[in-house]
Design a protein around this motif. Structure first.
Motif, mmCIF file in Angstrom:
data_model
loop_
_atom_site.group_PDB
_atom_site.id
_atom_site.type_symbol
_atom_site.label_atom_id
_atom_site.label_comp_id
_atom_site.label_asym_id
_atom_site.label_seq_id
_atom_site.Cartn_x
_atom_site.Cartn_y
_atom_site.Cartn_z
ATOM 1 N N MET A 194 -1.486 9.418 -3.160
ATOM 2 C CA MET A 194 -1.973 8.069 -3.409
ATOM 3 C C MET A 194 -1.400 7.121 -2.364
ATOM 4 O O MET A 194 -0.245 7.267 -1.941
ATOM 5 N N THR A 195 -2.187 6.153 -1.911
ATOM 6 C CA THR A 195 -1.726 5.149 -0.969
ATOM 7 C C THR A 195 -0.530 4.401 -1.546
ATOM 8 O O THR A 195 -0.478 4.105 -2.741
ATOM 9 N N GLN A 196 0.426 4.091 -0.696
ATOM 10 C CA GLN A 196 1.588 3.348 -1.153
ATOM 11 C C GLN A 196 1.142 2.007 -1.729
ATOM 12 O O GLN A 196 0.389 1.251 -1.099
ATOM 13 N N ILE A 197 1.615 1.705 -2.931
ATOM 14 C CA ILE A 197 1.151 0.511 -3.643
ATOM 15 C C ILE A 197 2.000 -0.715 -3.309
ATOM 16 O O ILE A 197 1.482 -1.819 -3.188
ATOM 17 N N ASP A 209 3.737 7.416 -10.485
ATOM 18 C CA ASP A 209 3.611 7.180 -9.050
ATOM 19 C C ASP A 209 4.007 5.739 -8.710
ATOM 20 O O ASP A 209 4.729 5.487 -7.740
ATOM 21 N N ASP A 226 4.400 -2.338 -0.475
ATOM 22 C CA ASP A 226 4.864 -2.216 0.901
ATOM 23 C C ASP A 226 6.386 -2.362 0.974
ATOM 24 O O ASP A 226 7.040 -2.851 0.042
ATOM 25 N N HIS A 242 -9.352 1.780 -8.370
ATOM 26 C CA HIS A 242 -8.947 3.126 -8.802
ATOM 27 C C HIS A 242 -9.943 3.640 -9.844
ATOM 28 O O HIS A 242 -10.313 2.899 -10.767
ATOM 29 N N HIS A 280 0.469 -6.041 -4.152
ATOM 30 C CA HIS A 280 0.270 -4.616 -4.385
ATOM 31 C C HIS A 280 -1.052 -4.171 -3.777
ATOM 32 O O HIS A 280 -1.936 -4.987 -3.482
ATOM 33 N N ASN A 281 -1.173 -2.864 -3.596
ATOM 34 C CA ASN A 281 -2.347 -2.279 -2.938
ATOM 35 C C ASN A 281 -3.163 -1.394 -3.873
ATOM 36 O O ASN A 281 -3.863 -0.488 -3.418
ATOM 37 N N GLU A 320 7.920 4.361 -6.742
ATOM 38 C CA GLU A 320 8.175 3.588 -5.527
ATOM 39 C C GLU A 320 9.325 2.599 -5.713
ATOM 40 O O GLU A 320 9.970 2.188 -4.743
#
Length: 281
Positions: free
Chosen positions: A1-4, A105, A6, A31, A26-27, A109
């Motif tokens: 999954m893309t990093q949410i 996930d 940064d 979804h 957030h990113n 982070e």
């Protein structure tokens, strides 16, 4: 999954956690588990205890005993959120493996920064809010460390200082931690102590443990994801509040538990002994 979150956002979180509310970017976008149809199906699959939904056109303060049902099913509430003037929350989404993976996930982070301050990240839980335009979530508090991520639409969270008895009296805390309701009594004069956090897709806000707040959705339907966790500190604060309820019923005027980094160990331990003797913990 893309990093949410940064790198700079994770650093900002680390500087402010666990007591300072702050905005994060957030990113998490588009979804497949977070579309309206996916959420309607999730709501229909969850046990009754894990869903809450009602009318959304409510005042800021609501009597916990009032009838605020919207007359629909959870699936219909979510599918028709643009017109049904309602508010819904899907609780403990981690019961479903795909949603648990998403939650872990996201929290993964931030886990190193969380555990550096408050120890082990305990009881990760997720809550999804689906709300009609202009819906109101009444004035209340929650016992978890919490980040609310806005995914669709907009809302304003109006937040108040955690631990200040002006906004949530000690007796209310004690009642909540011994089985009472999380809704708080609203008075218009409290508004002068508010901080408004405006949330749009891609924006999140951190909410400290037991920080009172209420929420108003903007002119379009809203979807938000709340990622939460507990810590030994938050449990000790809760147990100390519960022990204070016993002292207060005995005619005493106990001092409120300290906020982080106070550990509240003695009162928390005393409550845990009482609960064990009663066979409830």
């Amino acid at each position: 999954m893309t990093q949410i979150f940064d790198e700079d956002i994770r650093a900002e979180f680390s500087r402010n956690y666990p007591e300072i509310p702050h905005r994060l970017r957030h990113n998490l976008r588009d979804h497949p588990l977070l579309t309206l149809e996916a959420l309607a199906k999730l709501g229909e699959s969850l046990p009754a205890a894990s869903i809450e939904y009602n009318k959304g056109d409510l005042p800021t303060g609501v009597d916990p005993n009032s009838d605020i049902a919207n007359g629909l099913s959870i699936g219909d509430t979510i599918r028709h959120v643009d017109t049904c003037r309602s508010w819904a929350v899907l609780k403990n989404i981690e019961q479903v493996p795909e949603y648990r993976a998403l939650l872990l996930d996201l929290l993964g982070e931030l886990k190193p920064f969380i555990e550096a301050k408050t120890g082990a990240m305990l009881m990760p839980q997720g809550f999804i809010f689906v709300s009609s335009p202009e819906a109101v979530t009444p004035y209340h508090f929650d016992p978890e460390h919490n980040i609310l991520l806005q995914l669709k639409g907009s809302k304003t969270m109006t937040q108040f200082p955690a631990g200040d008895p002006v906004y949530a009296p000690d007796e209310t805390h004690e009642g909540y931690h011994t089985g009472g309701h999380r809704n708080l009594v609203w008075r218009d004069e409290l508004a002068k102590g508010a901080t408004d956090w405006s949330l749009q897709p891609g924006v999140a806000v951190f909410v400290p443990v037991m920080a009172p707040h209420h929420v108003k959705v903007g002119p379009e339907p809203s979807i938000s994801l709340s990622i939460t966790w507990r810590s030994d500190w938050s449990y000790a604060e809760a147990d100390a509040r519960a022990f204070n309820s016993i002292l207060r019923k005995s005619g005493m005027h106990p001092r409120a538990p300290g906020r982080y980094p106070a550990q509240n160990t003695a009162k928390a331990y005393a409550w845990r002994v009482i609960r064990k003797l009663k066979g409830t913990g």
